[in-house]
Structure formats: C-alpha cells, structure tokens
Design an enzyme around this catalytic site. Sequence first.
Site, PDB file in Angstrom:
ATOM      1  N   LYS A  36       0.554  -1.138  -0.276  1.00 33.45           N
ATOM      2  CA  LYS A  36      -0.400  -0.332   0.048  1.00 33.45           C
ATOM      3  C   LYS A  36       0.760   1.140  -0.172  1.00 33.45           C
ATOM      4  CE  LYS A  36      -0.785   0.302   4.906  1.00 33.45           C
ATOM      5  NZ  LYS A  36      -2.437   0.570   5.736  1.00 33.45           N
ATOM      6  N   TYR A  46      12.483  -0.562   9.954  1.00 36.20           N
ATOM      7  CA  TYR A  46      12.304  -0.063  10.794  1.00 36.20           C
ATOM      8  C   TYR A  46      12.868  -1.227  11.733  1.00 36.20           C
ATOM      9  CZ  TYR A  46      10.367   3.251   8.711  1.00 36.20           C
ATOM     10  OH  TYR A  46       9.488   4.334   7.476  1.00 36.20           O
ATOM     11  N   ALA A  47      12.924  -2.169  11.837  1.00 28.43           N
ATOM     12  CA  ALA A  47      13.420  -2.886  12.491  1.00 28.43           C
ATOM     13  C   ALA A  47      15.535  -2.926  12.791  1.00 28.43           C
ATOM     14  CB  ALA A  47      14.125  -4.976  12.250  1.00 28.43           C
ATOM     15  N   GLY A  49      17.100  -3.444  16.131  1.00 24.07           N
ATOM     16  CA  GLY A  49      18.054  -5.576  17.818  1.00 24.07           C
ATOM     17  C   GLY A  49      18.612  -6.002  16.645  1.00 24.07           C
ATOM     18  N   GLU A 116      19.381  -8.958  24.057  1.00 23.16           N
ATOM     19  CA  GLU A 116      18.030  -7.851  24.504  1.00 23.16           C
ATOM     20  C   GLU A 116      17.429  -8.608  25.757  1.00 23.16           C
ATOM     21  OE1 GLU A 116      16.153  -7.393  20.551  1.00 23.16           O
ATOM     22  OE2 GLU A 116      18.290  -7.344  20.009  1.00 23.16           O
ATOM     23  N   HIS A 232       6.767  -1.690  23.600  1.00 20.84           N
ATOM     24  CA  HIS A 232       8.298  -1.036  23.664  1.00 20.84           C
ATOM     25  C   HIS A 232       8.377  -0.598  24.759  1.00 20.84           C
ATOM     26  CE1 HIS A 232      12.241  -1.391  23.323  1.00 20.84           C
ATOM     27  NE2 HIS A 232      12.855  -2.667  22.265  1.00 20.84           N
ATOM     28  N   ARG A 279      10.488  -7.784  27.972  1.00 14.86           N
ATOM     29  CA  ARG A 279       9.897  -6.195  28.123  1.00 14.86           C
ATOM     30  C   ARG A 279       8.291  -6.268  28.346  1.00 14.86           C
ATOM     31  NH1 ARG A 279      10.074  -6.333  20.687  1.00 14.86           N
ATOM     32  NH2 ARG A 279      12.373  -6.461  22.339  1.00 14.86           N
ATOM     33  N   HIS A 340       4.429  -1.608  19.913  1.00 14.23           N
ATOM     34  CA  HIS A 340       5.334  -1.962  19.213  1.00 14.23           C
ATOM     35  C   HIS A 340       5.078  -2.788  19.338  1.00 14.23           C
ATOM     36  CE1 HIS A 340       9.558  -2.699  17.786  1.00 14.23           C
ATOM     37  NE2 HIS A 340       9.608  -4.229  18.514  1.00 14.23           N
ATOM     38  N   ARG A 375       5.894 -11.962  23.409  1.00 11.34           N
ATOM     39  CA  ARG A 375       7.700 -12.326  21.932  1.00 11.34           C
ATOM     40  C   ARG A 375       9.042 -11.720  22.770  1.00 11.34           C
ATOM     41  NH1 ARG A 375      10.013  -9.096  18.042  1.00 11.34           N
ATOM     42  NH2 ARG A 375       8.981  -7.614  18.204  1.00 11.34           N
TER      43      ARG A 375
END
Length: 526
Positions: A36, A46-47, A49, A116, A232, A279, A340, A375
């Site tokens: 779209k 944008y990822a 880590g 992380e 996040h 997180r 997030h 996650r």
Amino acid sequence: MTLTNYLIIGSGVAGLTFAIKIADQFPDRKITIITKASADESNTKYAQGGIAIVTNETEDSYQKHIDDTLICGDGLCDVAVVKMVVTEGPERLKELIAWGAKFDTNAMGCFDLGKEGGHSQNRVVHHKDQTGFEIERTILEQVRQKENIIVLDHHFALDLITENNRCLGAYALNQKTNKIITFQSDFTLLAAGGIGHLYGHTTNPVIATGDGIAMASRANAVIKDMEFIQFHPTALYEGSSGSAFLISEAVRGFGAYLRTKNGQRFMLDYDEREELASRDIVSQSIDMELKKSGDECVYLDCTHLDMEAFTKHFPMIYERCKSIGIDIAKDWIPVVPAQHYLCGGIVVDKDGKTSIENLFACGECSRTGLHGANRLASNSLLEALVYSDKIYRYLAKASLKKQDSKNIISDWTAVNQPEISSDFITNMKAELQLLMRKNAGIVRNDTDLISAKTQLLLWQNELEALSKTHQINTKLRELQNMITVGYLIVQHSIERTDNRGGFMKTIVATKAITNPLLDYPEEALF
Ligand code: FAD
Ligand code: SIN
C-alpha cells in the site's frame, strides 16, 4: 479482472521472502505483490536489534533459546512451534546471507552477537542498529531480479474474495488511478504486518493499521490472542504522540541503565534480570514508576559505556539523539513505553495455512503459537523467515488444486458518490487512538474495556452506514480496519481472566489521566 498464481499482500520480510522462493521454484508462474505504500515501507525496514538465532553453540544452544522463548511467552507458547522455529533459524540466516545481507562480525570473524531482554545469552545477529533496513534492502533487490514477480506499490488491498470458505483472491485499490482491481489468484498470502497506529503512540510506521487481520476477520478466519499487545519499554520521549523513534533493547543489552528522574535504578526492585528482564516486565515496571512519580518519562543512562564501541554498534541511535540535542556520552535519554508489536493475529498451522482454504498468513499479522503471551525480543524476524519458508515448501510440493478458472468473481461494487471528508476521518482516528491508549493500554480493567467495546461498535456501525453512501478510499478503509482490530483486542481482553505476559488487567477502573502520552489509568495498580 487480473489473474495471478500467487497473490501476496505486503512487502515486508514475510511477503518478500516467500515471493523470492516461490518465484525460483516456479519460473513459469506469476507472482503478484501488492503493497500500500512504496515497496520498502514496512515494520521490517525499521527493525533495529536484529534476529535471534543460535550461531555459537559453544556458549549458546537451541535448548537455551527455546527455554528463553517459553519463559517469555509465560506458559502460552506452542512448544512444538518454538522448537521448530528456533532450530530452523540458522538455515534461514544462511539464505539471507546468500542473497546479500551483511551482518556485523567481530575481530575473530564471528557474528557480533547482541543481547536483549529475556535472552540468557548473546545471540542477536545484527547489522549495526539497522538490521531491518539491511534485510529489506537485500530481499527487495532479489525480488526486483525475478521476471515472474510483479510488485504493485501504492495498491491498497480492500478485502479478500472468498466463496464457501475458500479464498479466490482480493480486491485492491490502485491509489494512483483510484481504480479498484479484482485479483483472482490460486493462492493468497496475507503478509500485511502490524497494528501500531491503532494506538497512535507506537514504534511502527503509519502503514501499520491492522488491515490484514481486519480483512481476515471479515472473511471469518480464526483469529486469536489479540489481547497480547507488546509495549516496547524504550521509545524516545519527545513529548508528542504518533510514530516514536525506538531506542533498541540492544542498548540495554550493551549495558545501559534505566533510571528515574532522580537517578534511581528502579529495575533492581522489580526483577533479578534488572534492565534485561523481558519487555513486558520492563514496560509494566516503567508504567508503575511513572504512576508513582507523575513524571512523563524515565531515562536510559549510557554515560558509563564505551562510546567508541557504542557509536559503532548504534550509529543511527547516536545520531538521532544528537539531532535533538542529546549527547549520549553525557546526557540520559528520555524514554517511555510505546505500542510495538502484536503477538496474536490470524491463526495459522505449521504450514502457515489459515482456517480459510488457499489463504495463508505470515509475519506479524499471523498467530503461529511462537510468542504465547509475550514475544521474546528479535524472535519476530526469525518467525517470518521460518514461516515464509514453511509456506513455500508446502506450496512447492503439494499438487494443490488450483482455482477453477470458470469461477465468476464479481467486481467491487463502486459507489459513485463523494468521499467522506478527511477531517471527519482524522478526528475519528484520533479519538480511536486515545480510546485504545486509555482503555486498552499496558494495564486494563473490565469497566474500561466494556465501555471501549460499546464505543467501537457505535463507530463501526456509523462507518458502515457511511461507506454505503460514500466512495471507498484508503483512509476510510484503514479506519474501518483499525476499529475492527480494536474491537478484537478489546473483546479478547474482556474474555481473558488471568494476567499473563504482556497482558495485565486489574479490577480498578480508570480515574484521572496524568500523562497525555501514555494515558494509563492512574491508580490501576495501587
Ligand atoms: P511488515 O514488515 O510490516 O510488512 C507489512 C507490509 O504490508 C508492508 O509492506 C505494508 O505496506 C503492507 N500492507 C499493509 N496493509 C496493506 C494493505 N491493506 N494493502 C497492501 N499492502 C498492505 N523484530 C525483530 O525480530 N527484531 C528487531 O530488531 C525488531 N525491531 C523492530 C523495531 C521497530 C521500530 C519495529 C516497528 C519493529 C521491530 N521488530 C523487530 C518487529 C519486526 O520488524 C516486525 O514484526 C516484522 O518486520 C514484520 O514483518 P511483516 O513482513 O510481517 O510486516
Ligand atoms: C529492539 O531493537 O529493541 C526491537 C527488537 C524487537 O522488537 O524484537
């Protein structure tokens, strides 16, 4: 009517990796990707880590990664799925590298592995703090080289076409010509990503409006676990809502501390893993601290870290902070939690099949059972890579029944009427985002959820009536989709009676709102 063998909705990691593989397998078949915005726009891009993958079996092991994923999912993961995804990671990483993706290595030539929240080991393979950008660049380049793949950017999927629980394709709006195209496909893959903009304050780009899940819901696909929204802990606080810049969890993995305004390292009070708790726990802890103090944000302190190494690993974060006057070597970074990721979504089996025949789902819009109630960091890119491969393998081997070309599909019934005013849509969207932040945020309660459900139904009916007398456009459909997804989140939250992972419900109703960004119920926890 446009005929294609494979219709893929979405051009992030899930859609593109499937496209590359199926195109190589069947050079004589046609693959159409509709997306779209511009082709690279996606959460994937944008990822930061990286991808959680066991690459160093001296210190790490599949079992450790499996255990970390299960602990993080708080008892709700599908153990067989977790095992499958974790053990297939290394093969999928090899493919990405063969396609041209570059990942950081150390002086010994081994992967430079980040850490992380929730990970017991360093296992996050990354490309500086721009892993997603590197992946999206690589796979889009591969896609562009395949003669049997057509990428239609600025094409907005409006709805799936189904008959007797079988998917026949989808309707899509060409946003440049305003024409609605009917795509008839043998197999359709929903890879339409996340939902961040339901909340307004999110790390996701504006394309994340839950369209895939809403389309699947209208087609009566089974959808599950929508109450598990991941917030996040560390989005950069800039005093405004909208898309927020992420300060990667890998920064805490690198040794940064979370502090209150007064300098207190509050995570020591909440979890023995301190800043590297999963997180859900860190976000909930920040939420509590902000309610106690009335402050607008907490801070990430990197001032004690090796700045040369920091800027090498996190050049984008360093530069972004600098651009707004924050010198990471001297200043603390103001951060707040932001929406997030969605752990639930369209239910799929181990081959990525949905409950609708010939319809597959992959990536953030799908619910595989990997994440359970929360996650584990950097397991999302991994999940998309493994499941796009599963779907490809299923479709490559099976002598599957193609669509009956005699199927008669009617075109979209266009209403030759004016569009709804964009102010009307902008205002309702802002109200929806406020409602979701306020009534379906980090801490929820049934009173607020039930009142949100009533409001969402009113909006849904109002828009349905209006859409009969106004021309469809992207903004109207996105708003309808966001309301549909909001309803699913609220309904599933009402149905859940136990607090798990990222889901927390109290019996106390919302009172005053102190923080305009977060809008959390002030005294929910005390
Ligand atoms: P996306 O990449 O979001 O792609 C969805 C595609 O669908 C887009 O092209 C979009 O335009 C298209 N689309 C949507 N609706 C329509 C429609 N109606 N019609 C046509 N096209 C449509 N995960 C990790 O594992 N590691 C990380 O380090 C990490 N960091 C992250 C950092 C940020 C800031 C964000 C936002 C997410 C991060 N994640 C990370 C999560 C991860 O990036 C995403 O979950 C994953 O990339 C989703 O991939 P996808 O292909 O499912 O969806
Ligand atoms: C991050 O870099 O903090 C995001 C990782 C993720 O979402 O898995």
